[in-house]
Scaffold this motif. Structure first.
Motif, short mmCIF file in Angstrom:
data_model
loop_
_atom_site.label_atom_id
_atom_site.label_comp_id
_atom_site.label_asym_id
_atom_site.label_seq_id
_atom_site.Cartn_x
_atom_site.Cartn_y
_atom_site.Cartn_z
N ASN A 124 0.84 -1.19 0.00
CA ASN A 124 0.00 0.00 0.00
C ASN A 124 0.88 1.25 0.00
OD1 ASN A 124 -2.64 -1.20 0.15
ND2 ASN A 124 -2.09 -1.84 2.21
N GLY A 125 0.36 2.31 -0.57
CA GLY A 125 1.09 3.57 -0.60
C GLY A 125 1.87 3.74 -1.89
N VAL A 126 3.11 4.19 -1.78
CA VAL A 126 3.93 4.53 -2.94
C VAL A 126 4.06 3.37 -3.91
CG1 VAL A 126 6.25 5.25 -3.68
CG2 VAL A 126 5.16 6.37 -1.73
N ASP A 127 4.30 2.16 -3.41
CA ASP A 127 4.41 0.99 -4.29
C ASP A 127 3.17 0.85 -5.17
OD1 ASP A 127 6.70 0.46 -2.81
OD2 ASP A 127 6.10 -1.55 -2.22
N ALA A 128 2.02 0.90 -4.56
CA ALA A 128 0.76 0.72 -5.29
C ALA A 128 0.51 1.89 -6.24
CB ALA A 128 -0.41 0.56 -4.32
N TRP A 129 0.76 3.11 -5.78
CA TRP A 129 0.52 4.27 -6.64
C TRP A 129 1.38 4.20 -7.90
CZ3 TRP A 129 1.34 7.86 -1.87
CH2 TRP A 129 0.24 7.74 -1.01
N CYS A 130 2.66 3.86 -7.73
CA CYS A 130 3.56 3.74 -8.88
C CYS A 130 3.11 2.60 -9.79
CB CYS A 130 4.99 3.53 -8.42
SG CYS A 130 5.75 4.99 -7.67
N ALA A 131 2.74 1.49 -9.21
CA ALA A 131 2.29 0.34 -10.00
C ALA A 131 1.07 0.71 -10.84
CB ALA A 131 1.97 -0.85 -9.09
N LEU A 132 0.13 1.41 -10.25
CA LEU A 132 -1.08 1.80 -10.99
C LEU A 132 -0.75 2.79 -12.10
CD1 LEU A 132 -3.57 2.02 -8.00
CD2 LEU A 132 -3.55 0.30 -9.83
N ILE A 133 0.22 3.65 -11.88
CA ILE A 133 0.66 4.57 -12.94
C ILE A 133 1.25 3.77 -14.10
CG2 ILE A 133 2.36 6.35 -13.54
CD1 ILE A 133 1.93 7.39 -10.57
N VAL A 134 2.11 2.81 -13.79
CA VAL A 134 2.70 1.97 -14.85
C VAL A 134 1.60 1.22 -15.59
CG1 VAL A 134 4.20 -0.01 -15.31
CG2 VAL A 134 4.96 1.78 -13.74
N LEU A 135 0.65 0.67 -14.88
CA LEU A 135 -0.44 -0.06 -15.54
C LEU A 135 -1.25 0.87 -16.45
CD1 LEU A 135 -1.68 -2.45 -12.72
CD2 LEU A 135 -0.25 -3.00 -14.71
N ASP A 136 -1.46 2.10 -16.03
CA ASP A 136 -2.16 3.08 -16.87
C ASP A 136 -1.35 3.38 -18.13
OD1 ASP A 136 -4.36 4.99 -17.33
OD2 ASP A 136 -2.78 6.50 -17.07
N LEU A 137 -0.05 3.52 -17.98
CA LEU A 137 0.80 3.78 -19.15
C LEU A 137 0.81 2.59 -20.11
CD1 LEU A 137 3.75 5.64 -17.39
CD2 LEU A 137 1.95 6.64 -18.82
N ILE A 138 0.78 1.38 -19.56
CA ILE A 138 0.69 0.18 -20.40
C ILE A 138 -0.62 0.21 -21.18
CG2 ILE A 138 0.39 -2.34 -20.36
CD1 ILE A 138 2.37 -2.34 -17.94
N GLU A 139 -1.70 0.55 -20.49
CA GLU A 139 -3.02 0.62 -21.13
C GLU A 139 -3.04 1.67 -22.24
OE1 GLU A 139 -7.25 1.92 -19.48
OE2 GLU A 139 -6.51 0.09 -18.52
N GLN A 140 -2.24 2.72 -22.07
CA GLN A 140 -2.15 3.77 -23.10
C GLN A 140 -1.24 3.37 -24.26
OE1 GLN A 140 -1.08 7.55 -21.37
NE2 GLN A 140 -2.67 7.41 -19.81
N GLY A 141 -0.64 2.19 -24.16
CA GLY A 141 0.17 1.70 -25.27
C GLY A 141 1.67 1.79 -25.10
N ARG A 142 2.13 2.19 -23.93
CA ARG A 142 3.58 2.23 -23.71
C ARG A 142 4.13 0.80 -23.72
NH1 ARG A 142 6.70 7.17 -22.41
NH2 ARG A 142 5.11 8.72 -21.94
N PRO A 143 5.25 0.57 -24.38
CA PRO A 143 5.83 -0.79 -24.43
C PRO A 143 6.69 -1.07 -23.19
CG PRO A 143 7.11 0.70 -25.79
CD PRO A 143 5.96 1.51 -25.23
N ILE A 144 6.02 -1.19 -22.07
CA ILE A 144 6.69 -1.40 -20.78
C ILE A 144 6.03 -2.56 -20.06
CG2 ILE A 144 7.49 0.99 -20.56
CD1 ILE A 144 5.10 1.55 -18.73
N GLU A 145 6.69 -3.02 -19.00
CA GLU A 145 6.09 -4.09 -18.20
C GLU A 145 6.27 -3.80 -16.71
OE1 GLU A 145 7.94 -7.97 -18.56
OE2 GLU A 145 9.90 -7.06 -18.85
#
Length: 171
Positions: A61-82
């Motif tokens: 919970n906290g920073v770990d989750a917030w960053c993870a959700l940001i990465v997941l949003d960027l993946i959804e937007q088509g960024r080639p990241i994992e």
């Protein structure tokens, strides 16, 4: 350069306190929390723009989750990241609220890989998780809380990263 060295050069991990360590606590609508999340997003986007393709999260919970959700949003937007979750022990979310559990499952479900380091909780399992992330990433995106606690997990992770030669980015 070996394949592992190449992966390290394009991998960043996250560290930071749980929500109760911030003045805004669990209130993610608080202006300070909104501003922190925006700063994290800018840093993660900058990392992506500079060739980072792998992100490691402890999924807490906290920073770990917030960053993870940001990465997941960027993946959804088509960024080639994992996104890869490094979970200290199975059922990490056992004592969490229903909302926290739902967020956790969303994060794990969006990861390209989940590494569970132990079947059960034990003293020191979070430190082992943090060391694993440091050894498998070249960069560390770190958020420190307003209380200078020398034994905090965040502080220990930053110290490990310094000893390991990781580049540390403070958000």
């Amino acid at each position: 350069m070996t394949e592992q060295e190449g992966l390290l050069e394009t991998t960043a991990a996250f560290t930071g306190p749980r929500p109760h360590r911030f003045p805004f606590g669990e209130n993610e609508d608080h202006p300070e929390c909104v501003a922190l999340k925006a700063a994290l997003r800018r840093e993660i986007e900058r990392l992506c723009d500079n060739g980072f393709t792998r992100f490691l999260t402890g999924a807490a919970n906290g920073v770990d989750a917030w960053c993870a959700l940001i990465v997941l949003d960027l993946i959804e937007q088509g960024r080639p990241i994992e996104l890869i979750a490094i979970v200290p022990f199975r059922d990490q979310d056992e004592k969490w609220s229903a909302e926290q559990k739902e967020r956790y499952q969303t994060i794990l479900g969006g990861c390209s890989d989940v590494q569970t380091l132990s079947e059960h909780f034990y003293d020191g399992c979070y430190k082992v998780r943090n060391q694993y992330m440091i050894e498998h990433a070249k960069y560390l995106l770190a958020v420190q809380d307003h209380i200078n606690r020398p034994n905090s997990g965040t502080r220990q992770t930053i110290s490990m990263a310094k000893k390991n030669g990781n580049t540390i980015i403070y958000a």
